[in-house]
Design an enzyme around this catalytic site. Structure first.
Site, short mmCIF file in Angstrom:
data_model
loop_
_atom_site.label_atom_id
_atom_site.label_comp_id
_atom_site.label_asym_id
_atom_site.label_seq_id
_atom_site.Cartn_x
_atom_site.Cartn_y
_atom_site.Cartn_z
N GLY A 156 0.82 -1.21 0.00
CA GLY A 156 0.00 0.00 0.00
C GLY A 156 0.85 1.24 0.00
N PRO A 157 0.22 2.42 -0.21
CA PRO A 157 0.95 3.68 -0.25
C PRO A 157 1.57 4.01 1.11
CG PRO A 157 -1.38 3.96 -0.80
CD PRO A 157 -1.21 2.55 -0.43
N SER A 201 -4.64 4.44 -19.00
CA SER A 201 -5.86 4.86 -18.32
C SER A 201 -6.18 6.34 -18.48
CB SER A 201 -5.80 4.49 -16.84
OG SER A 201 -4.89 5.32 -16.18
N LYS A 227 -7.57 5.63 -6.95
CA LYS A 227 -7.94 6.77 -7.79
C LYS A 227 -9.12 7.53 -7.20
CE LYS A 227 -6.12 4.93 -12.12
NZ LYS A 227 -6.43 4.21 -13.35
N LYS A 256 1.24 0.00 7.38
CA LYS A 256 1.77 -1.34 7.13
C LYS A 256 2.73 -1.76 8.24
CE LYS A 256 3.43 -0.05 3.16
NZ LYS A 256 2.95 1.35 3.14
N GLY A 293 2.41 5.47 4.70
CA GLY A 293 1.65 5.98 5.83
C GLY A 293 0.29 5.36 6.05
N1 LIG Z 1 -5.58 2.45 10.57
C1 LIG Z 1 -4.76 3.12 11.39
N2 LIG Z 1 -5.10 3.30 12.66
C2 LIG Z 1 -4.28 3.97 13.48
N3 LIG Z 1 -3.10 4.49 13.15
C3 LIG Z 1 -2.70 4.35 11.88
C4 LIG Z 1 -3.49 3.64 10.95
N4 LIG Z 1 -2.86 3.63 9.78
C5 LIG Z 1 -1.71 4.29 9.97
N5 LIG Z 1 -1.60 4.71 11.23
C6 LIG Z 1 -0.49 5.47 11.80
O1 LIG Z 1 0.16 6.16 10.77
C7 LIG Z 1 1.56 6.21 10.96
C8 LIG Z 1 2.27 5.70 9.75
O2 LIG Z 1 2.10 4.31 9.60
P1 LIG Z 1 3.22 3.29 9.13
O3 LIG Z 1 4.53 3.80 9.50
O4 LIG Z 1 2.83 1.94 9.57
O5 LIG Z 1 3.06 3.43 7.57
P2 LIG Z 1 3.57 2.47 6.44
O6 LIG Z 1 2.39 1.94 5.73
O7 LIG Z 1 4.52 1.51 6.99
O8 LIG Z 1 4.29 3.51 5.50
P3 LIG Z 1 5.59 3.35 4.61
O9 LIG Z 1 5.20 2.66 3.36
O10 LIG Z 1 5.98 4.76 4.34
O11 LIG Z 1 6.56 2.61 5.43
C9 LIG Z 1 1.82 5.39 12.19
O12 LIG Z 1 1.98 6.25 13.26
C10 LIG Z 1 0.58 4.57 12.35
O13 LIG Z 1 0.32 4.25 13.70
#
Ligand SMILES: Nc1ncnc2c1ncn2[C@@H]1O[C@H](COP(=O)(O)OP(=O)(O)OP(=O)(O)O)[C@@H](O)[C@H]1O
Ligand SMILES: [Mg+2]
Length: 818
Positions: free
Chosen positions: A374-375, A698, A741, A380, A377
């Site tokens: 996924g994108p 697209s 999108k 993940k 933040g």
């Molecule tokens: N569904 C959610 N509920 C609560 N907090 C979330 C949720 N999704 C993301 N966050 C918060 O957003 C922040 C970023 O998440 P994370 O670091 O896991 O992103 P990521 O998907 O690993 O990004 P990247 O691909 O840049 O590594 C964290 O502080 C996380 O706790």
């Protein structure tokens, strides 16, 4: 000798000359264990009372005595039969009296004697004696000469081989010219001969026979000595090396002790040995560790090798060979933990619970590796962390981003300077457990070049069939990774090598809607940041409108990382306000947001502004960081019927543009375009953000709309975004990334999207209820529909909003009702 002091030495200036007369009767001194030869000096110890008296008496007389060896040394008072019949006439040279009454003599043998008869036994032996004359036959002379030479050489060798004989004896022997004397001299010098053998030499009056006998003795002696030295040298060469090493080591120890180092080293090695014993290593590894320890103990601490070996052992003992955390799979609890840490993400959470349920029912089954895609933040990494918390396992994270070297995964061989284990083993050491949750972040950013392919090393790590004997180059012993729960993350799957993708089960986290972000902010982010900044909910509260303002005006992302950052920024400023003295509680409203963060960075109106003039259409694109809104601009100028394409477009995208133009030319009159426009015009199609490469089919519908808008002079609606591939016949084909999108459109405030009819099922399946409710979807099957939907009426006057707005707003209201 009563007038002499007891311990004085008594000398007689000189013995009788060579032609002296042997008296017929002499005092007889019995000798034990030794034979005195003529022409030799010998020290004697005299202790027997009768012998002491004899010497006393002799010193008073002519100092001449007869010395005869006892057959049996143990006899105290020997008679004639206890003595050998041949002895030596002897001159007593010196005498010392010791305090205990015994005597020390130095005597000189003069000539051979035979004891004919003992005439008195008291107070000491006396006997009748006759001189025993050597016999040399003339016919023997030649042989005696030969024997002499032979004996001299042999004797020389004996002396040189024997450690007991002084080298001077060689010279002395060489200077003796008389055969009999030579034999006597040698026999008396050889300390290894038995009394009987010596006596035999003494008693042999025939010189040739004596020489013969002596030669045999010497040859035998020589053999013994040679054998001895051979054995000696053999043993020495074996012992030599060990001994040398031993001595050197002992010396080294002594030096180290002086320097205050040695003790530390032994202690260190003992410590290591204990650690090896308690590390719970598999047998094979333990053996290797002990071998290395042995090597280490033989090295000086200052050697460069020592540190290398030492570091290696440190790694071996530090790894969690047997350490593990008890896994607790309690689905209810896991769900609570996952829900507690993350809002929404229902699909992902469900899949995780299923995965764990299978593990619980059958712990031996090697489940697939989970891969969160996924994108940025979207949570993940933090979701993976939650899994570790839920299972009460340790958690390690290794970022694979930018890794190009296989050795980063698998380590360098120990022969390299500064070699270390790879990230997998390092991670396990950090985890201090052999069953942690191990997250391999950004698996899509793995590189590869001449230093090897890290992806292929990862294959081994992630393959449940072979990772129980994972061999790091540095450790060079297998480590069992089968209990590690690997989770990988990626922004996009495309760059992940197919073989790796095949081992993983993909779980998509596509990004959040505004509502979801709001919920995440309220449930998690605010609390976290408020606490991080030393505040409490009494100091600062966020109103919903304020949060929406932040989400809309200050962030434009699929995840929530920037949102979290902006919230943190607000908290920081609030904290500063408090620290500066303003203690009143702060309620964050859209106005305070504006105050604290400055003017919004993104404006909804922007869309309408940009699409005010004809020729600009809003498209939707999919990118690794989620969806993106994309503008397509067309313009026409005087020219000769050519199409220019700019904006770093890929081939597929360029072909889409040509197809769109061809379709418009083919259907020009029907849509109100001059059919001959192309003759006198040059068309330019541009997709801004020119530095970013763009590709894919697209954008077909968007290009068609932009071109049609330019050619008809009718602006495109700014509140409608579109995506779809087109064919030359004007059909609209389905595309991917629908959720991303739609989310992107939603983010910039667009609430209507035109999508290919065949993507209708994606909308139903992938989009949340909330998202579906706030958006209007137009499903289209051909370009005609797209144009009908997107083109406004031709503006009556430039810049008149009224002219183009009503249809758009109306459309939205109408759609909102259905
Ligand atoms: N569904 C959610 N509920 C609560 N907090 C979330 C949720 N999704 C993301 N966050 C918060 O957003 C922040 C970023 O998440 P994370 O670091 O896991 O992103 P990521 O998907 O690993 O990004 P990247 O691909 O840049 O590594 C964290 O502080 C996380 O706790
Ligand atoms: Mg991450």
């Amino acid at each position: 000798m009563s007038d002499q002091p007891d311990n004085s030495a008594l000398d007689e200036p000189s013995p009788p000359g060579s032609g002296f007369e042997i008296p017929s009767e002499l005092p007889i001194l019995p000798l034990r264990d030794t034979v005195l030869f003529p022409n030799s000096f010998m020290p004697l110890a005299v202790a027997r009372e009768s012998s002491v008296r004899l010497i006393d008496d002799a010193i008073g007389g002519g100092r001449l005595i007869g010395v005869f060896t006892q057959r049996d040394a143990t006899v105290e008072e020997p008679g004639q039969e206890d003595l050998y019949p041949v002895g030596t006439a002897t001159h007593v040279h010196k005498m010392f009296k010791l305090p205990d009454g015994s005597l020390r003599l130095i005597v000189q043998g003069l000539a051979r004697l035979t004891l004919d008869e003992v005439v008195a036994a008291k107070p000491f032996l006396r006997g009748r004696v006759t001189a025993a004359v050597e016999q040399v036959r003339d016919e023997d002379r030649l042989e005696i000469d030969a024997l002499m030479r032979n004996i001299k050489t042999n004797f020389q060798q004996v002396v040189s081989l024997s450690p007991l004989l002084s080298d001077d004896l060689q010279t002395l022997a060489l200077n003796i010219t008389e055969a009999g004397k030579l034999a006597d001299f040698i026999a008396s010098s050889l300390s290894t001969l038995t009394t009987a053998v010596k006596q035999d030499v003494l008693a042999t009056l025939d010189v040739r026979a004596r020489m013969d006998n002596l030669n045999r003795i010497l040859i035998k002696e020589l053999e013994v000595l040679e054998l001895g030295s051979k054995i000696q040298s053999q043993v020495q060469s074996e012992v030599g090396r060990n001994q040398r090493e031993y001595f050197l080591r002992e010396q080294l120890k002594a030096i180290q002790k002086e320097l205050g180092e040695g003790d530390d080293q032994t202690k260190e090695i003992e410590d290591l040995r204990k650690k090896v014993d308690s590390a719970g290593m598999p047998e094979q590894v333990r053996k290797e560790a002990l071998r290395e320890l042995d090597r280490l103990s033989k090295m000086p601490a200052a050697a460069a090798e020592y540190t290398v070996s030492r570091t290696y052992l440190d790694w071996l003992v530090a790894l969690p060979w047997a350490k593990r955390t008890e896994e607790i799979i309690d689905l209810k609890r896991t769900k609570e933990v996952l829900d507690g840490d993350h809002s929404d993400l229902e699909k992902a959470k469900d899949r995780i619970l299923e995965y764990l349920a299978v593990r619980k029912l059958n712990p031996d089954v090697k489940g697939p590796i989970l891969c969160f895609v996924g994108p940025p933040g979207v949570g993940k990494t933090s979701l993976a962390k939650s899994i570790a918390t839920a299972l009460e396992r340790k958690f390690v994270r290794v970022s694979l981003g930018g890794m190009r070297d296989e050795a980063e995964i698998r380590g360098h061989r120990r022969t390299y300077i500064g070699a270390l284990p790879g990230q997998v083993i390092q991670g396990l050491r950090r985890a201090e457990s052999r069953n942690p949750v191990f997250i391999l972040d950004e698996i899509d950013k793995l590189g590869s070049d001449f230093r090897g392919d890290p992806a292929s090393a990862l294959l081994e790590v992630l393959d449940p069939e072979q990772n129980n004997t994972f061999r790091d180059h540095y450790l060079d012993v297998p480590f069992d990774l089968s209990e590690v729960l690997f989770i990988t993350t990626a922004n996009v799957l495309d760059p992940v090598p197919p073989a790796l993708r095949d081992r993983m089960e993909v779980l998509e986290l596509p990004g959040y809607t505004e509502e979801e972000k709001l919920k995440i902010a309220v449930e998690h982010l605010i609390e976290k940041q408020v606490k991080n900044h030393g505040l409490t909910s009494e100091h600062i509260t966020f109103g919903e409108p304020a949060l929406r303002a932040v989400i809309r005006g200050y962030t434009r992302e699929a995840g929530v990382r920037n949102l979290e950052r902006e919230i943190a920024s607000i908290c920081r400023k609030a904290a500063r306000r408090r620290a500066e003295g303003d203690e009143s509680p702060l309620t964050v409203t859209p106005d305070t947001v504006m105050d604290l963060l400055g003017a919004p960075r993104f404006l909804d109106e922007e869309m309408e502004e940009r699409t005010k003039n004809p020729g600009v259409a809003v498209g939707l694109a999919w990118t690794p960081s989620g969806g993106e809104v994309l503008f397509v601009e067309a313009s026409r100028m005087q020219g000769g019927g050519s199409l220019t394409l700019t904006g770093h477009l890929g081939d597929v995208m360029k072909e889409s543009a040509r197809a769109a133009l061809s379709w418009l030319r083919a259907h020009a009159s029907r849509i109100g375009i001059d059919p001959d426009f192309y003759r006198s015009a040059e068309i330019h199609l541009h997709v801004p953000s020119g530095a970013i490469p763009k590709d894919g089919p697209s954008a077909g519908v968007t290009m068609a709309a932009a071109l049609a808008s330019e050619l008809t002079g009718r602006p495109v609606r700014g509140d409608l975004a579109m995506t779809g591939e087109i064919t030359l016949s004007g059909r609209v084909l389905p595309v991917g990334g629908i959720k991303e999108k739609v989310l992107a459109a939603r983010r910039v405030g667009i609430r209507e999207v035109a999508l290919p009819r065949q993507n209708e099922k994606n909308v139903k399946e992938d989009l949340s209820e909330d998202l579906r409710k706030t958006m209007t979807f137009h499903f289209v099957t051909n370009i005609d529909e797209v144009l009908r939907l997107s083109l406004c009426a031709r503006p009556a006057a430039a810049g008149s909003r009224a002219a183009r707005r009503p249809p758009a707003r109306r459309a939205r209201r109408v759609a909102g009702r259905t």
